[in-house]
Design an enzyme around this catalytic site. Structure first.
Site, PDB file in Angstrom:
ATOM      1  N   ASP A   1     115.406  25.920  16.537  1.00 10.64           N
ATOM      2  CA  ASP A   1     114.749  24.883  15.912  1.00 10.64           C
ATOM      3  C   ASP A   1     113.218  25.063  15.900  1.00 10.64           C
ATOM      4  O   ASP A   1     112.709  25.520  16.816  1.00 10.64           O
ATOM      5  CB  ASP A   1     115.293  23.446  16.744  1.00 10.64           C
ATOM      6  CG  ASP A   1     116.430  23.227  16.116  1.00 10.64           C
ATOM      7  OD1 ASP A   1     117.096  23.919  15.373  1.00 10.64           O
ATOM      8  OD2 ASP A   1     116.838  21.851  16.440  1.00 10.64           O
TER       9      ASP A   1
ATOM     10  N   HIS B   1     115.236  27.289  20.734  1.00  5.33           N
ATOM     11  CA  HIS B   1     113.888  26.855  20.191  1.00  5.33           C
ATOM     12  C   HIS B   1     113.107  28.074  19.981  1.00  5.33           C
ATOM     13  O   HIS B   1     112.974  29.125  20.866  1.00  5.33           O
ATOM     14  CB  HIS B   1     112.973  25.746  20.695  1.00  5.33           C
ATOM     15  CG  HIS B   1     113.844  24.461  20.888  1.00  5.33           C
ATOM     16  ND1 HIS B   1     114.894  23.997  21.578  1.00  5.33           N
ATOM     17  CD2 HIS B   1     113.603  23.744  19.955  1.00  5.33           C
ATOM     18  CE1 HIS B   1     115.018  23.008  21.372  1.00  5.33           C
ATOM     19  NE2 HIS B   1     114.651  22.263  20.492  1.00  5.33           N
TER      20      HIS B   1
END
Length: 726
Positions: free
Chosen positions: A105, A258
């Site tokens: 993400d 991430h």
């Protein structure tokens, strides 16, 4: 009272003759109007794009408090992490047994995304990257490399907003901007989305489910997770790798990691541990498209979409770069404004505290010739002449009527004052009228003033005292606004006091006075001849003459207690015309005398200090100063209004401190300073535009014609203050 028709030498007024020249050519006028409009439109567009795509959103904000799961179907909360509602019936999907989907993400990030991608490519492992539109437009090359490597792209909104807190319009905007960013930066669109701050389906609440249904109506497949590595906490590479290992070996898992949002070195290191370990344990890696049984959830865009996206990416890129430059310039302006204010206050106070040195000669008591150029000044001339006739110093008053057609000369003659000489000349402009008066002057000290100016009885005497020093060639008095009863007059009063009480004191200390105001100045006749008298080369004949005096090696002094009250413009239109002429004329004079920068002696001192300060603080800084107001509006709309107002109030506080210091030094009451905040909001903007127009006129090469103001003669002679000065 004596009357003479023209100068005794019979010479005609100086060329180039009357100042009423032809109007500007239409295309030149359009140039001066269109350029500011285009510039304003560009800046407004840039700030709007930047504000709507970056500053308008909060970014990684804290998530709202969770709500009740009422309304969320049980088959969704108890189902798999991938939800497809596109046909109205909830279908959920799980990763197959011993299958792992690695999702990332918040990217793309120019530092960490390439490193994550390199690990995946080296191990031949696909990844799913949920990108934000903001990051995509900032780093399109990084996104393209991810796509070229065969990885999957998903939507993570444009600015990482919690969609459950947004209106329907805001959600639609987030999605549309993100798809534009993907199209322009990567040449694809995606029907795969992960809502920011979402986790597992079991954690879905009512507001999130309402948003999920709207997203499904738009054709999006919703991606949630099975396991959160919480790598953003940076618990260590091994801890991140351990958190990504499927808890049930017989089931697959969708893992959250991430590739942006901070230091992701531990995430990269964890991948180096995790991928080989899972492969050894017999796990395979896939994408979410494979999980839902689709060939791809990414679609290449057509030509029209591609170019729309590219235009958007370019617009956002240009806006971001421009705002970055504007921010840097704002910092420069802030330093200049603050530094200038402190410099003026410190040096002006030092100037006021100076003790005069020993007088280089006896007091100056010899008579003085006073020259008043007048063109259609019937409203002012009587008051001006009477104020001079009341002088406590012996004066010869020469009124040069410059071809008036309103009876100005008749009014001056009708006063029947014995010390007044009225000279009638054909209209040749103010410099020619002054030169005519200078040639008629009987004395070696000459005072010049405008026909709309009133002197105090002591002004002439005080103005000529520095001439006891033979090195002094001219002196500048202290001009004040005599019609300050209206708001526009008060604003100009504040400006005049700050200019004379601070700036001219500093210039006097530095021996580089750039302008002896036309309203109140005194000269040696010999110095005027050395400087070539007044010239019609520029529209600021007073500035031109002052610079010529410096280049002739003459000292110019400031006399703060030599007071004169002049009539300021009554309307914004007249103010614009006056300041436009002043600004343009000052530029003309500075350019004319630019060679002083490389000259020696006093001329070089003036050139390197005086011209440099003039260019920096009267041209460059005012041209950049609008950034303060433009970015204040920008901050109020798109940024933090409280911090923005605090910053603007800080600038106002600096201006107020400078103004209060100037008023104290000049012996003025502080009451008019109530108008200072309004001056900063309204009056200052007019001055910005005036200077911009003057600069464009100079660039365009047009010679601005002389623009005379209409006078009302309502100058008042207030009680004399007692300024602190040498």
């Amino acid at each position: 009272m004596r009357r003479r028709p023209r100068p005794p030498d019979g010479r005609p007024p100086e060329e180039p003759g009357p100042r009423r020249t032809r109007a500007p050519l239409p295309h030149r006028h359009r140039f001066r109007v269109l350029v500011p409009l285009v510039l304003l439109a560009f800046v407004a567009s840039v700030l709007l794009v930047e504000g709507l795509t970056t500053r308008g959103f909060a970014g990684d904000q804290d998530r709202r408090a969770p709500h009740s799961a009422r309304g969320v179907p049980r088959e969704v909360t108890g189902g798999g992490p991938v939800v497809d509602l596109t046909d109205g019936v909830p279908r959920d999907y799980r990763a197959p047994a011993r299958t792992v989907v690695l999702t990332f993400d918040d990217g793309p990030d120019p530092t960490w995304t390439p490193r994550v991608r390199a690990v995946l490519d080296r191990h031949d492992v696909p990844g799913t990257f949920f990108v934000t539109g903001q990051q995509a437009v900032r780093h399109p090359g990084v996104l393209r490399q991810v796509i070229r490597s065969g990885h999957e792209i998903g939507v993570h909104t444009f600015s990482h907003r919690d969609l459950a807190t947004q209106s329907t319009g805001a959600v639609d905007r987030e999605l549309a901007l993100t798809q534009l960013a993907l199209a322009g930066a990567g040449g694809v669109t995606s029907s795969l989305i992960r809502m920011p701050y979402s986790s597992t389906t079991s954690a879905l609440d009512g507001p999130e489910w309402a948003v999920a249904k709207r997203l499904a109506d738009k054709g999006y497949v919703l991606a949630f997770i099975d396991q959160d590595t919480q790598d953003w906490r940076r618990p260590g590479a091994r801890a991140i790798a351990d958190a990504a290992v499927p808890r049930d070996p017989d089931r697959g898992t969708i893992v959250l990691l991430h590739d942006a949002g901070g230091d992701r070195s531990q995430t990269v290191e964890a991948l180096e541990i995790l991928v080989p370990r899972l492969k050894e344990q017999g796990y395979r890696f896939t994408t979410l498209a494979d999980v839902v049984g689709a060939r791809s959830l990414n679609r290449p865009v057509g030509t029209e979409e591609l170019w729309q996206g590219r235009v958007f990416v370019v617009a956002v890129t240009v806006s971001a770069a421009t705002v970055s430059v504007l921010g840097t310039l704002l910092l420069v302006v802030g330093v200049l404004v603050l530094g200038r204010a402190l410099l003026l206050i410190v040096l002006a106070r030092h100037h006021a505290r100076r003790r005069p040195g020993p007088r280089r000669g006896p007091p100056v008591t010899r008579p003085v010739s006073v020259v008043i150029p007048a063109y259609n000044e019937r409203m002012c001339i009587a008051k001006t002449v009477r104020s001079l006739a009341a002088s406590d110093h012996p004066v010869e008053i020469i009124v040069v009527d410059d071809g008036s057609d309103d009876g100005t000369a008749d009014i001056a003659e009708a006063l029947a004052l014995p010390s007044v000489t009225v000279v009638r000349t054909p209209n040749g402009g103010k410099p020619a009228a002054l030169n005519a008066g200078i040639r008629l002057a009987s004395h070696d000290l000459i005072v010049m003033l405008d026909a709309d100016t009133v002197f105090a009885p002591s002004t002439v005497r005080r103005l000529v005292q520095p001439f006891a020093d033979p090195a002094v060639g001219a002196t500048a008095g202290n001009a004040k606004v005599g019609n300050r009863r209206r708001l526009l007059g008060r604003w100009q009063h504040i400006e005049y006091v700050m200019g004379f009480a601070l700036e001219r004191r500093v210039y006097d200390l530095l021996r580089c006075m750039p302008t002896i105001p036309g309203a109140v100045g005194a000269f040696r006749a010999e110095a005027l001849r050395d400087a070539g008298l007044l010239s019609a080369d520029t529209l600021a004949e007073d500035t031109d003459l002052t610079m010529a005096l410096h280049r002739a090696g003459r000292e110019v002094r400031y006399v703060p207690d030599a007071l004169a009250w002049t009539e300021a413009p009554h309307t914004l239109r007249e103010l614009w015309r006056q300041r436009y002429r002043w600004s343009y004329g000052t530029m003309q004079a500075a350019w004319k005398h630019r060679h002083a920068l490389v000259e020696r002696g006093h001329a070089g001192h003036f050139g390197r200090i005086g011209l440099s300060l003039l260019a920096l603080f009267q041209i460059v800084t005012p041209l950049l100063a609008p950034l303060i107001d433009v970015l204040t509006v920008y901050g109020l709309v798109f940024g933090d209004p409280v911090r923005t107002m605090l910053a603007w109030t800080g600038v106002l506080a600096v201006q107020t401190l400078s103004a209060a210091c100037a008023f104290r030094l000049d012996g003025e009451p502080l009451r008019p300073l109530w108008a200072l905040p309004l001056q900063q909001v309204a009056y200052r903007q007019v001055m910005y535009l005036v200077l911009l127009q003057a600069c464009l006129t100079a660039v365009n090469g047009y010679r601005l014609p002389w623009q005379r103001l209409r006078h009302s003669g309502d100058v008042l002679l207030p009680p004399q203050p007692s300024p602190r000065g040498p």
